[in-house]
Design an enzyme around this catalytic site. Structure first.
Site, short mmCIF file in Angstrom:
data_model
loop_
_atom_site.label_atom_id
_atom_site.label_comp_id
_atom_site.label_asym_id
_atom_site.label_seq_id
_atom_site.Cartn_x
_atom_site.Cartn_y
_atom_site.Cartn_z
N PHE A 8 1.52 19.91 20.95
CA PHE A 8 1.58 18.88 19.91
C PHE A 8 2.33 17.65 20.41
CE2 PHE A 8 0.60 22.42 17.16
CZ PHE A 8 -0.04 21.85 16.05
N ASP A 9 1.76 16.48 20.14
CA ASP A 9 2.51 15.24 20.25
C ASP A 9 3.58 15.26 19.15
OD1 ASP A 9 3.05 12.48 20.99
OD2 ASP A 9 1.99 11.93 19.15
N LEU A 10 4.53 14.33 19.22
CA LEU A 10 5.63 14.34 18.26
C LEU A 10 5.49 13.22 17.21
CD1 LEU A 10 8.26 15.50 17.25
CD2 LEU A 10 9.45 14.37 19.15
#
Length: 218
Positions: free
Chosen positions: A7-9
């Site tokens: 996951f990107d943040l």
């Protein structure tokens, strides 16, 4: 289901709630530099800030570090607390991990700061590992691809069936460079058509839809 989900943040897990764009604007003003238009500020969420300050805000190269230092101080003091997890995203991540997937974070945010943000937001325990840029942001090179590679190397047993989830084109490009599909989320900071043009495998509009999509192999 994919065995490793990255996951990107900012813009994917967490809504900065203006903390990033307002913080950049404030830092620029404090140093007597012009503040770019809102669309340029929005575009600065996600990519390496060192690069964006130069390319999108027009900050001279010899002044980037002073602006960055001011921005980071404000972000740590108040910006992280202003951010909020997107609706349903914690439940989605928890469900994926409960189904046996290894779930990790791959962000261009400095790794130490990503760890702090996740802790402040009560999300850190959901992830097996966190991968980001080095503390010295001026030394960061290569974009998202090497960060994703670091996550794959950290979890070799699960890396054979991995997927990236993100909200900007660099998430898609970094995934593609590592031979991974990328699911684009429609609640982040991408311009219209950005994720599709970059080659996102699919686009989802809610955490529930994301969980449904990730429940089966793309």
């Amino acid at each position: 289901m994919h065995s490793l989900i990255l996951f990107d943040l900012d813009g994917t897990l967490v809504d900065p709630a203006g903390a990033i764009t307002d913080g950049i604007s404030d830092a620029l003003r404090r140093h007597g530099l012009p503040v770019p238009a809102d669309d340029a500020l929005q575009a600065m969420v996600g990519p390496p800030l060192v690069r964006s300050l130069t390319s999108l805000a027009g900050v001279p190269a010899d002044r980037v570090q002073e602006v960055l230092t001011t921005y980071r101080a404000g972000y740590v003091e108040s910006g992280m607390a202003r951010s909020r997890p997107y609706p349903g995203i914690a439940r989605c991540v928890d469900a994926l991990a409960g189904r046996g997937a290894v779930v990790a974070v791959a962000t261009q945010k400095p790794e130490w700061l990503a760890e702090e943000l996740l802790a402040v937001q009560g999300l850190r325990h959901l992830f097996a590992s966190v991968h980001g840029s080095p503390r010295d942001e001026t030394a960061a090179t290569g974009g998202k691809a090497p960060i994703i590679r670091a996550a794959l190397d950290r979890h070799p047993a699960a890396a054979g069936s991995a997927v990236m989830v993100g909200d900007r084109r660099h998430d898609v490009e970094g995934a593609t460079a590592n031979g991974l599909p990328c699911v684009g989320v429609g609640w982040g900071f991408a311009a219209p058509g950005e994720l599709e043009d970059a080659g996102a495998t699919t686009l989802v509009q809610s955490a529930d839809e994301l969980l449904e999509v990730l429940g089966g192999r793309l």
